[in-house]
Write a protein that holds these residues in place. Sequence first.
Motif, PDB file in Angstrom:
ATOM      1  N   TYR A 187      38.223  -7.487  86.872  1.00  8.97           N
ATOM      2  CA  TYR A 187      38.933  -7.934  85.738  1.00  8.97           C
ATOM      3  C   TYR A 187      38.296  -9.349  85.306  1.00  8.97           C
ATOM      4  N   LEU A 188      38.997 -10.304  86.916  1.00 14.31           N
ATOM      5  CA  LEU A 188      38.684 -11.769  86.070  1.00 14.31           C
ATOM      6  C   LEU A 188      36.585 -12.305  85.884  1.00 14.31           C
ATOM      7  N   LEU A 189      36.106 -11.051  86.295  1.00 11.62           N
ATOM      8  CA  LEU A 189      34.833 -11.079  85.579  1.00 11.62           C
ATOM      9  C   LEU A 189      34.629 -10.929  83.784  1.00 11.62           C
ATOM     10  N   SER A 190      35.356  -9.933  83.622  1.00 13.03           N
ATOM     11  CA  SER A 190      35.617  -9.434  81.877  1.00 13.03           C
ATOM     12  C   SER A 190      36.103 -10.377  81.388  1.00 13.03           C
ATOM     13  N   GLY A 191      37.069 -11.126  81.803  1.00 12.91           N
ATOM     14  CA  GLY A 191      38.089 -12.056  81.399  1.00 12.91           C
ATOM     15  C   GLY A 191      37.144 -13.398  80.763  1.00 12.91           C
ATOM     16  N   LEU A 192      36.587 -13.525  82.133  1.00 11.83           N
ATOM     17  CA  LEU A 192      35.354 -14.923  82.708  1.00 11.83           C
ATOM     18  C   LEU A 192      34.089 -14.649  81.490  1.00 11.83           C
ATOM     19  N   ALA A 193      33.922 -13.725  81.108  1.00  9.25           N
ATOM     20  CA  ALA A 193      32.854 -13.420  80.121  1.00  9.25           C
ATOM     21  C   ALA A 193      33.156 -13.641  78.375  1.00  9.25           C
ATOM     22  N   SER A 194      34.660 -12.988  78.745  1.00 11.15           N
ATOM     23  CA  SER A 194      34.999 -13.119  77.299  1.00 11.15           C
ATOM     24  C   SER A 194      35.448 -14.444  76.680  1.00 11.15           C
ATOM     25  N   VAL A 195      35.662 -15.121  77.639  1.00 11.66           N
ATOM     26  CA  VAL A 195      35.707 -16.587  77.453  1.00 11.66           C
ATOM     27  C   VAL A 195      34.399 -17.320  77.220  1.00 11.66           C
ATOM     28  N   VAL A 196      32.999 -16.607  78.150  1.00  7.60           N
ATOM     29  CA  VAL A 196      31.676 -17.539  77.761  1.00  7.60           C
ATOM     30  C   VAL A 196      31.537 -17.204  76.523  1.00  7.60           C
ATOM     31  N   LEU A 197      32.446 -15.834  76.142  1.00 11.66           N
ATOM     32  CA  LEU A 197      30.917 -15.241  74.347  1.00 11.66           C
ATOM     33  C   LEU A 197      32.015 -16.258  73.954  1.00 11.66           C
ATOM     34  N   MET A 198      33.273 -16.507  73.517  1.00 12.27           N
ATOM     35  CA  MET A 198      33.649 -16.511  72.424  1.00 12.27           C
ATOM     36  C   MET A 198      33.261 -18.833  72.244  1.00 12.27           C
ATOM     37  N   ILE A 199      33.229 -19.286  73.638  1.00 15.99           N
ATOM     38  CA  ILE A 199      33.488 -20.533  73.526  1.00 15.99           C
ATOM     39  C   ILE A 199      31.924 -21.214  72.977  1.00 15.99           C
ATOM     40  N   GLY A 200      30.536 -20.106  73.385  1.00 16.10           N
ATOM     41  CA  GLY A 200      30.000 -20.924  72.536  1.00 16.10           C
ATOM     42  C   GLY A 200      29.661 -21.303  71.520  1.00 16.10           C
ATOM     43  N   PRO A 201      28.500 -22.178  71.348  1.00 11.61           N
ATOM     44  CA  PRO A 201      28.137 -23.420  70.381  1.00 11.61           C
ATOM     45  C   PRO A 201      27.683 -22.730  68.993  1.00 11.61           C
ATOM     46  N   SER A 202      27.473 -22.966  68.122  1.00 11.91           N
ATOM     47  CA  SER A 202      27.148 -22.042  66.872  1.00 11.91           C
ATOM     48  C   SER A 202      25.486 -22.892  66.960  1.00 11.91           C
ATOM     49  N   ASP A 203      25.515 -21.590  66.215  1.00  8.64           N
ATOM     50  CA  ASP A 203      23.533 -21.549  66.320  1.00  8.64           C
ATOM     51  C   ASP A 203      23.106 -21.684  64.674  1.00  8.64           C
ATOM     52  N   PRO A 204      22.277 -22.793  63.883  1.00  8.25           N
ATOM     53  CA  PRO A 204      22.271 -22.466  62.788  1.00  8.25           C
ATOM     54  C   PRO A 204      21.014 -20.427  62.208  1.00  8.25           C
ATOM     55  N   ARG A 205      20.946 -20.031  63.083  1.00  6.04           N
ATOM     56  CA  ARG A 205      19.351 -18.909  62.518  1.00  6.04           C
ATOM     57  C   ARG A 205      20.807 -17.762  62.602  1.00  6.04           C
ATOM     58  N   ASN A 222      24.687 -16.524  66.636  1.00  2.00           N
ATOM     59  CA  ASN A 222      23.210 -15.548  66.581  1.00  2.00           C
ATOM     60  C   ASN A 222      23.246 -14.012  67.311  1.00  2.00           C
ATOM     61  N   ARG A 223      24.788 -14.098  67.734  1.00  2.00           N
ATOM     62  CA  ARG A 223      24.634 -13.437  68.804  1.00  2.00           C
ATOM     63  C   ARG A 223      24.969 -11.211  67.982  1.00  2.00           C
ATOM     64  N   ARG A 224      24.436 -10.439  68.514  1.00  2.00           N
ATOM     65  CA  ARG A 224      25.045  -9.656  68.148  1.00  2.00           C
ATOM     66  C   ARG A 224      26.537  -8.876  68.254  1.00  2.00           C
ATOM     67  N   GLY A 225      27.027  -8.284  67.396  1.00  2.00           N
ATOM     68  CA  GLY A 225      28.679  -8.540  67.831  1.00  2.00           C
ATOM     69  C   GLY A 225      28.449  -7.243  68.309  1.00  2.00           C
ATOM     70  N   TRP A 226      27.654  -6.267  69.356  1.00  2.00           N
ATOM     71  CA  TRP A 226      27.709  -5.073  70.178  1.00  2.00           C
ATOM     72  C   TRP A 226      27.690  -6.465  71.547  1.00  2.00           C
ATOM     73  N   TRP A 227      27.628  -7.087  71.287  1.00  2.00           N
ATOM     74  CA  TRP A 227      28.219  -7.979  72.355  1.00  2.00           C
ATOM     75  C   TRP A 227      29.776  -7.877  72.988  1.00  2.00           C
ATOM     76  N   LEU A 228      30.484  -8.080  72.318  1.00  2.00           N
ATOM     77  CA  LEU A 228      31.774  -7.800  72.287  1.00  2.00           C
ATOM     78  C   LEU A 228      32.612  -6.283  73.202  1.00  2.00           C
ATOM     79  N   LEU A 229      31.295  -6.072  73.434  1.00  2.00           N
ATOM     80  CA  LEU A 229      31.970  -4.716  74.689  1.00  2.00           C
ATOM     81  C   LEU A 229      31.547  -5.165  75.608  1.00  2.00           C
ATOM     82  N   LEU A 230      31.102  -6.398  75.805  1.00  2.00           N
ATOM     83  CA  LEU A 230      30.646  -6.524  77.024  1.00  2.00           C
ATOM     84  C   LEU A 230      31.798  -6.158  78.185  1.00  2.00           C
ATOM     85  N   PRO A 231      32.950  -7.579  77.900  1.00  2.00           N
ATOM     86  CA  PRO A 231      34.016  -7.385  78.551  1.00  2.00           C
ATOM     87  C   PRO A 231      35.128  -5.670  79.287  1.00  2.00           C
ATOM     88  N   THR A 232      34.504  -5.618  77.791  1.00  2.00           N
ATOM     89  CA  THR A 232      35.659  -3.751  77.819  1.00  2.00           C
ATOM     90  C   THR A 232      34.231  -2.792  79.238  1.00  2.00           C
TER      91      THR A 232
END
Length: 292
Positions: free
Chosen positions: A224-242, A171-181
């Motif tokens: 750079y390590l913070l960027s990789g951590l942010a990418s993992v946290v964003l992609m490992i989140g649980p599913s949201d029915p919304r 339930n997040r918008r795709g713009w969150w993908l720009l955070l690690p970049t």
Amino acid sequence: MMGNPEPNSQAAQAWRQAYEAPGASPNPYEVPNSYTTANPQPLQSSPQLPPQPSQHGKQWRLRDEPPLWAPWYGIGFWRAVTRCFRKTFIYHGRASRGEYWWVWLFTLVLSAVLGVAAYGIGLAIGLSGAEDSFMLSSPLDGFISNATIIAQLAMLVPTISLSIRRLHDENRRGWWLLLPTMLQVVAVFVLFVVIIAAGVAGGGSDTAIGQGLVAGMLAFFGMYLLSGLASVVLMIGPSDPRGVRFDRPDGRRHERGDRWNGGRQTAESQPNAVPARSVDAAVQPRSDAMPQ
């Protein structure tokens, strides 16, 4: 002058049975209910079917292959890879954690396989593995690096669309993908700022520039390590029915009056839904049938 109403046979029978019953003393002031029988049975509600999840909000499992627009929870390795390539240019909808991380593993394996193949091919064509005095890497290392870069470029567009769908599943918008970049860009900016600031503060001496370079590299790798951590946290989140609001079963956006709420349609969006008021009116007796 109105005539006498016709006697109600069921009411008369119920009254007579109550009067003739042993030990019963009917109340002469009690008006018999014409809507009851002599042996009243408890009301039984009509059988209620369990709520069936709509095809849009269904949580698909491994043995129940969903349509291409729906997420697949519990998907396997090869099906996740083939599904990713089939949805290369699809940026709407959702993707489960399995869909994302299986493809991530495939990209890692593909890079390793191409690197090993490039190493063998480089030795076969006579590329030297000795380090050049003017370069940090040998020609063979550069050949292997180019092979891995080709693998990453081949997976770039499918991975971007897959990452956006993974964010939609949370339930997040795709713009969150720009955070690690953005964190990587900030890391490069911090590196140059620290080096320049250290050189200016030290009067341009080699010692000050060297200290600034060390501090800038530490800040760079930290970001750079913070960027990789942010990418993992964003992609490992649980599913949201919304996140179902990002789905497009028909390939287009839902209209304002046809929203989905947690996998369930609203009353306006269900063409075969019966309004609650109509159901109540169907089960309630008519007011004009009541005795006056």
